[in-house]
Design a protein around this motif. Structure first.
Motif, PDB file in Angstrom:
ATOM      1  N   GLY A 679       0.824  -1.203   0.000  1.00 53.91           N
ATOM      2  CA  GLY A 679       0.000   0.000   0.000  1.00 53.91           C
ATOM      3  C   GLY A 679       0.858   1.253   0.000  1.00 53.91           C
ATOM      4  N   HIS A 680       1.921   1.280   0.813  1.00 53.10           N
ATOM      5  CA  HIS A 680       2.832   2.420   0.828  1.00 53.10           C
ATOM      6  C   HIS A 680       3.482   2.630  -0.537  1.00 53.10           C
ATOM      7  N   ASN A 681       3.945   1.525  -1.154  1.00 53.26           N
ATOM      8  CA  ASN A 681       4.605   1.637  -2.454  1.00 53.26           C
ATOM      9  C   ASN A 681       3.645   2.187  -3.514  1.00 53.26           C
ATOM     10  N   ALA A 682       2.388   1.707  -3.462  1.00 51.94           N
ATOM     11  CA  ALA A 682       1.399   2.195  -4.430  1.00 51.94           C
ATOM     12  C   ALA A 682       1.074   3.667  -4.182  1.00 51.94           C
ATOM     13  N   MET A 683       1.014   4.075  -2.908  1.00 57.28           N
ATOM     14  CA  MET A 683       0.739   5.473  -2.561  1.00 57.28           C
ATOM     15  C   MET A 683       1.863   6.380  -3.098  1.00 57.28           C
ATOM     16  N   HIS A 690      -5.079   1.304  -5.891  1.00 60.09           N
ATOM     17  CA  HIS A 690      -4.383   0.081  -5.453  1.00 60.09           C
ATOM     18  C   HIS A 690      -3.948   0.204  -3.988  1.00 60.09           C
ATOM     19  N   ALA A 691      -3.471   1.401  -3.621  1.00 61.62           N
ATOM     20  CA  ALA A 691      -3.063   1.611  -2.229  1.00 61.62           C
ATOM     21  C   ALA A 691      -4.253   1.491  -1.300  1.00 61.62           C
ATOM     22  N   LEU A 692      -5.410   2.050  -1.743  1.00 60.39           N
ATOM     23  CA  LEU A 692      -6.614   1.974  -0.914  1.00 60.39           C
ATOM     24  C   LEU A 692      -7.025   0.530  -0.698  1.00 60.39           C
ATOM     25  N   GLY A 693      -6.930  -0.310  -1.737  1.00 58.51           N
ATOM     26  CA  GLY A 693      -7.285  -1.726  -1.577  1.00 58.51           C
ATOM     27  C   GLY A 693      -6.391  -2.427  -0.563  1.00 58.51           C
ATOM     28  N   GLN A 694      -5.098  -2.166  -0.614  1.00 56.37           N
ATOM     29  CA  GLN A 694      -4.176  -2.808   0.329  1.00 56.37           C
ATOM     30  C   GLN A 694      -4.415  -2.319   1.755  1.00 56.37           C
ATOM     31  N   TYR A 695      -4.673  -0.978   1.920  1.00 56.09           N
ATOM     32  CA  TYR A 695      -4.908  -0.443   3.253  1.00 56.09           C
ATOM     33  C   TYR A 695      -6.209  -0.975   3.853  1.00 56.09           C
ATOM     34  N   VAL A 712      -5.807   4.891   5.429  1.00 55.42           N
ATOM     35  CA  VAL A 712      -7.018   4.903   4.596  1.00 55.42           C
ATOM     36  C   VAL A 712      -7.526   6.335   4.435  1.00 55.42           C
ATOM     37  N   GLY A 713      -7.546   7.083   5.562  1.00 55.02           N
ATOM     38  CA  GLY A 713      -8.023   8.466   5.484  1.00 55.02           C
ATOM     39  C   GLY A 713      -7.152   9.320   4.584  1.00 55.02           C
ATOM     40  N   LEU A 714      -5.843   9.211   4.699  1.00 54.78           N
ATOM     41  CA  LEU A 714      -4.943   9.993   3.852  1.00 54.78           C
ATOM     42  C   LEU A 714      -5.080   9.611   2.385  1.00 54.78           C
ATOM     43  N   THR A 715      -5.318   8.324   2.115  1.00 48.55           N
ATOM     44  CA  THR A 715      -5.507   7.903   0.716  1.00 48.55           C
ATOM     45  C   THR A 715      -6.747   8.563   0.120  1.00 48.55           C
ATOM     46  N   PHE A 716      -7.835   8.637   0.896  1.00 48.55           N
ATOM     47  CA  PHE A 716      -9.041   9.331   0.413  1.00 48.55           C
ATOM     48  C   PHE A 716      -8.736  10.808   0.124  1.00 48.55           C
ATOM     49  N   PHE A 717      -7.949  11.444   1.004  1.00 48.47           N
ATOM     50  CA  PHE A 717      -7.601  12.848   0.786  1.00 48.47           C
ATOM     51  C   PHE A 717      -6.778  13.028  -0.490  1.00 48.47           C
ATOM     52  N   TYR A 724      -8.917  15.616 -11.715  1.00 49.08           N
ATOM     53  CA  TYR A 724     -10.136  15.062 -12.306  1.00 49.08           C
ATOM     54  C   TYR A 724     -10.605  13.911 -11.432  1.00 49.08           C
ATOM     55  N   VAL A 725     -11.666  14.177 -10.663  1.00 45.36           N
ATOM     56  CA  VAL A 725     -12.194  13.151  -9.779  1.00 45.36           C
ATOM     57  C   VAL A 725     -13.699  13.374  -9.620  1.00 45.36           C
ATOM     58  N   ALA A 726     -14.441  12.307  -9.549  1.00 51.25           N
ATOM     59  CA  ALA A 726     -15.887  12.387  -9.334  1.00 51.25           C
ATOM     60  C   ALA A 726     -16.189  12.187  -7.857  1.00 51.25           C
ATOM     61  N   LYS A 727     -17.215  12.838  -7.376  1.00 57.03           N
ATOM     62  CA  LYS A 727     -17.648  12.708  -5.988  1.00 57.03           C
ATOM     63  C   LYS A 727     -16.535  13.086  -5.023  1.00 57.03           C
ATOM     64  N   ARG A 728     -16.003  14.287  -5.220  1.00 61.91           N
ATOM     65  CA  ARG A 728     -14.912  14.748  -4.367  1.00 61.91           C
ATOM     66  C   ARG A 728     -15.358  14.890  -2.925  1.00 61.91           C
ATOM     67  N   GLN A 729     -16.612  15.409  -2.701  1.00 57.61           N
ATOM     68  CA  GLN A 729     -17.076  15.611  -1.340  1.00 57.61           C
ATOM     69  C   GLN A 729     -17.197  14.286  -0.585  1.00 57.61           C
ATOM     70  N   ALA A 730     -17.675  13.252  -1.305  1.00 56.02           N
ATOM     71  CA  ALA A 730     -17.815  11.946  -0.651  1.00 56.02           C
ATOM     72  C   ALA A 730     -16.448  11.406  -0.212  1.00 56.02           C
ATOM     73  N   LEU A 731     -15.441  11.631  -1.040  1.00 55.74           N
ATOM     74  CA  LEU A 731     -14.098  11.168  -0.696  1.00 55.74           C
ATOM     75  C   LEU A 731     -13.555  11.909   0.530  1.00 55.74           C
ATOM     76  N   VAL A 732     -13.840  13.220   0.587  1.00 53.53           N
ATOM     77  CA  VAL A 732     -13.366  13.996   1.734  1.00 53.53           C
ATOM     78  C   VAL A 732     -14.041  13.529   3.016  1.00 53.53           C
ATOM     79  N   LEU A 733     -15.395  13.304   2.924  1.00 54.00           N
ATOM     80  CA  LEU A 733     -16.120  12.853   4.113  1.00 54.00           C
ATOM     81  C   LEU A 733     -15.606  11.495   4.600  1.00 54.00           C
ATOM     82  N   GLN A 734     -15.348  10.594   3.654  1.00 55.80           N
ATOM     83  CA  GLN A 734     -14.832   9.283   4.054  1.00 55.80           C
ATOM     84  C   GLN A 734     -13.430   9.424   4.677  1.00 55.80           C
ATOM     85  N   GLY A 735     -12.670  10.324   4.094  1.00 53.85           N
ATOM     86  CA  GLY A 735     -11.345  10.533   4.651  1.00 53.85           C
ATOM     87  C   GLY A 735     -11.406  11.049   6.076  1.00 53.85           C
TER      88      GLY A 735
END
Length: 823
Positions: A679-683, A690-695, A712-717, A724-735
């Motif tokens: 996960g660190h290497n992918a990040m 890929h990093a999110l899946g490992q974390y 996991v929280g930092l990966t969402f951030f 270019y990302v969809a549902k940015r607010q949802a990602l921030v809330l999850q983070g």
């Protein structure tokens, strides 16, 4: 026939020796006999029942004829005797070697002999060669050729043809002896032995033949065969040749004694004593007594001199029962000395004073060897006060002022506690015999006990040069023992560099071939005016020729594998103590190439850990990564290895560990450490999904670990911060949800508040970030051994200064930097 011709041609052309020719011929004879036996057995089987019926019928007819015959008369008995005599003569005639020359060639053979007699040697040679071509098993043409070449003074060819003729007509012992003498003229001792062996086969009781062959065996260094021949001679000698028997027995006993075969020597002596007791002389008695003493048979040694009377309490000779020993004046002094030695070893002290007095009256210049024998007997029994006067008299003499005498004198003084005098005697031994190892070791020990460390080290200086050590294995073993004691002494005196020199020399003696495979050598360099040894890569030697290469001998068997292992470990630890990490690496490389050294797997593992530690301390991250990678492949669940792996990857900044972790994860999908590292290497490489899946996998395995929630929280951030990302607010809330969970699990501390402030800072929420940064600055630092590594005030202050500087509040930024980031 063809096979024999090929062997003959090989011998005549010098491709094989006569010994090899004779051996091949004997092997062919054995094969022919075995083949004939098999053919007879097969013929018997084919004849079957028919043959048995025929024999039964013939037997019945013979029985009927016997019934018809009358009783034998006197004439019939005489006729029977005549028939038996004829049969015996026939058998004796058949035992002689018949000529295998065909009738058709006998005339040609006679013509060849006539031509030779007339001096027409070339024609005779051609005729003999023609006969050999047609009848190669006939000896006559070879014999004639031998005589022709001997007349021509071609001794080599004459000997060749003579040997073949004798081989084809082997029963002529005199001819074999003549050929043996010719072989000796050609300095071919081995061939002469073969010839005498052939002669003895057909004349086994000839003592002269046995004697000559035994002497030849002695010249060849084959003592066993020589002694076997002498024993055979002893069994053949008649009683009339008693003096010859006794002299030969003495020579045999001496030879056996020199080869440390006391049992055989005593056997020969005892046989001579029993067979010819009247011919026993004083020197023979002296030898017998010496052999018994050497074999520690002191009771038998007392019984050898017939003139000496042993008085006991009863008829049985026992050490505790001997009261006195009566020795006539005619008994030689050397026998008296041996009697004293026997009594000393048998702990009989009563007659010793009387027996010692005549010996001490003799001058040590004349009977010093007897003084030494008696003194050594006292030393063996631990009677040092009695041995000291004898040895002291020898060391001041001119003839027996020898190293061995000084050594016994030093041992006696040391046992009596006279250390100063013992050291002087040992110094004398080392001076007279500088290669005497035991004397050097004893002298070094005494000098150390007397408080003279420099003198002790001087006694342990090297005895041989590198060239001698490379050629002589016994010298290498002595030098190794010397170095072992010297290294121990140097370590106790704190002379680390000299101690390492001795250790490197010893280790290189064991790992000579392994060091060559690892391309490592030992180099002598000058450090602060003193010469010391260094381990160096061979390619560096080619590039920098500023030192002297040191060649050491191969491994020895003086130390066990465990002792060698301890020497190797001690060398590695000491090299690391003096910060010679690169040499420790090279020593580990050499040890890893010595495959037979690792009799178990744990030792190899330990050596790998030594190599890993040395490479890390030497900042050789590339080599250290190779070590840790192999260790992780064998033990993927050891957290300490993963911690070292992380430190190496962070320090070396190499990216090759990414693929290694992925490949290893395929083999071990349940490994928690591998999951987090991938996960660190992918990040780092920007593969956030890929990093999110490992974390998340790590989070599911250990949900209460605050690190997993933080990752996991930092990966969402990071995903929300992309362009270019969809549902940015949802990602921030999850983070944020994972970061709040991280704060709950970790608790409020510098680390957790700093991480929250940093995440908000990344999203641009600087007013919230300032709040958490300031709260983190107010918290105390965690109390750990490594204080500086957990204090985050400088990082927090630097981030705060960036926010103030961006907002235009430069004064506030400068104040924070000067308060928290100034050294």
């Amino acid at each position: 026939m063809s096979g024999f011709s090929a062997e003959l041609i090989d011998y005549l052309e010098g491709r094989i020796t006569f010994e090899e020719f004779d051996r091949r011929r004997d092997e062919r004879k054995v094969k022919v006999r075995l083949r004939g036996k098999v053919e007879v057995e097969e013929s018997e089987k084919r004849r079957g029942k028919k043959g048995r019926r025929g024999r039964r019928k013939k037997k019945d007819e013979e029985e009927e004829e016997d019934e018809d015959e009358e009783d034998p008369t006197v004439g019939d008995v005489f006729a029977l005797e005549m028939e038996l005599n004829r049969e015996n003569k026939k058998m004796m005639k058949e035992r002689r070697h018949r000529s295998k020359l065909p009738r058709a060639l006998r005339g040609l053979m006679g013509e060849a002999n006539i031509r030779y007699a007339r001096g027409e040697k070339e024609d005779a040679i051609l005729m003999c060669m023609e006969i050999i071509r047609q009848a190669p098993l006939a000896y006559e043409p070879f014999s004639t050729l031998a005589m022709i070449y001997e007349d021509n003074e071609d001794v080599e060819k004459a000997l060749q043809f003579g040997l073949i003729a004798a081989h084809l007509n082997p029963s002529d012992s005199d001819e074999w002896v003549r050929l043996a003498e010719m072989s000796l003229e050609q300095d071919n001792i081995r061939q002469a032995v073969v010839c005498y062996t052939k002669a003895i086969r057909y004349d086994p009781t000839n003592v002269r033949y046995l004697w000559e062959r035994s002497n030849l065996h002695m010249r060849l260094g084959e003592q066993k065969h020589c002694m076997d021949g002498y024993r055979r001679i002893l069994s053949l000698l008649p009683l009339e040749q008693g003096e010859h028997f006794m002299q030969l027995s003495k020579d045999m006993a001496k030879s056996y004694y020199e080869s440390n075969d006391l049992t055989s020597a005593l056997g020969v002596i005892e046989e001579a004593l029993l067979r010819h007791p009247s011919l026993v002389t004083d020197d023979f008695i002296n030898m017998a007594a010496e052999l018994y003493i050497a074999n520690r048979q002191y009771k038998k040694a007392l019984q050898v001199p017939v003139d000496i009377v042993v008085l006991t309490e009863d008829a049985c000779v026992s050490p505790g029962e001997i009261k006195d020993v009566q020795v006539p004046d005619s008994v030689p002094v050397d026998l008296r000395a041996k009697l004293i030695v026997c009594l000393i070893h048998m702990h009989v002290s009563a007659p010793l004073e009387v027996l010692l007095a005549p010996l001490m009256e003799q001058s040590p210049e004349e009977v010093g060897d007897l003084y030494l024998d008696v003194g050594e007997a006292y030393l063996e029994q631990g009677d040092y006060p009695s041995a000291l006067p004898l040895l002291s008299a020898l060391v001041i003499s001119e003839k027996y002022n020898l190293a061995v005498v000084w050594l016994r004198h030093a041992e006696c003084l040391k046992a009596l506690g006279h250390m100063e005098l013992a050291a002087e005697s040992y110094s004398k031994v080392v001076e007279m015999a500088p290669l005497h190892l035991e004397a050097r070791l004893s002298l070094a020990t005494l000098q150390q006990q007397l408080g003279r460390p420099e003198s002790a080290l001087k006694a342990l200086e090297p005895m041989y040069d590198s060239e001698t050590l490379a050629q002589d294995s016994s010298a290498a073993q002595k030098e190794l023992k010397l170095l072992l004691h010297r290294s121990t002494l140097l370590k106790t005196q704190g002379q680390t560099q000299d101690y390492l020199d001795a250790m490197i020399t010893m280790i290189s003696m064991l790992l000579k071939v392994a060091m060559q495979r690892a391309k490592v050598c030992v180099r002598s360099v000058t450090v602060s005016g003193q010469s010391h040894l260094r381990l160096l890569k061979i390619k560096d030697i080619n590039r920098r020729n500023d030192g002297e290469l040191v060649s050491c001998a191969g491994k020895t068997n003086v130390l066990s594998k465990e002792d060698w292992w301890q020497l190797l470990v001690s060398s590695l630890l000491t090299l690391c103590e003096v910060q010679r990490y690169e040499e420790a690496e090279l020593l580990v490389d050499s040890a890893m190439e010595f495959y037979s050294f690792y009799d178990n797997k744990p030792k190899r593992k330990e050596m790998e850990f030594f190599g890993l530690s040395a490479t890390i301390l030497d900042h050789n991250h590339y080599k250290a990564y190779n070590y840790i990678r192999l260790m992780l492949m064998e033990n993927v669940d050891l957290p300490q290895l993963w911690n070292i792996f992380n430190q190496l990857t962070i320090t070396s900044l190499h990216q090759r560990h990414h693929r290694f972790c992925l490949r290893l994860l395929l083999k071990h999908p349940d490994s928690h450490a591998l999951c987090v590292l991938c996960g660190h290497n992918a990040m780092v490489s920007g593969s956030f999904k890929h990093a999110l899946g490992q974390y998340v996998q790590a989070f599911q395995t250990q949900p209460d670990n605050p690190l997993h929630s933080l990752c996991v929280g930092l990966t969402f951030f990071h995903m929300a911060s992309q362009k270019y990302v969809a549902k940015r607010q949802a990602l921030v809330l999850q983070g944020f949800s994972f970061l709040w969970r991280y704060l709950e699990l970790r608790g409020e501390c510098q680390e957790s508040l700093y991480n929250l402030g940093r995440a908000l800072h990344q999203l641009g929420l600087t007013h919230l970030a300032i709040h958490y940064y300031q709260a983190a600055l107010k918290l105390p630092v965690q109390t750990l051994e490594v204080y500086d590594q957990v204090d985050l005030r400088r990082e927090i202050a630097f981030n705060l200064s960036l926010i103030y500087q961006t907002s235009g509040n430069v004064e506030m930024a400068r104040q924070i930097i000067s308060t928290h980031c100034t050294v």
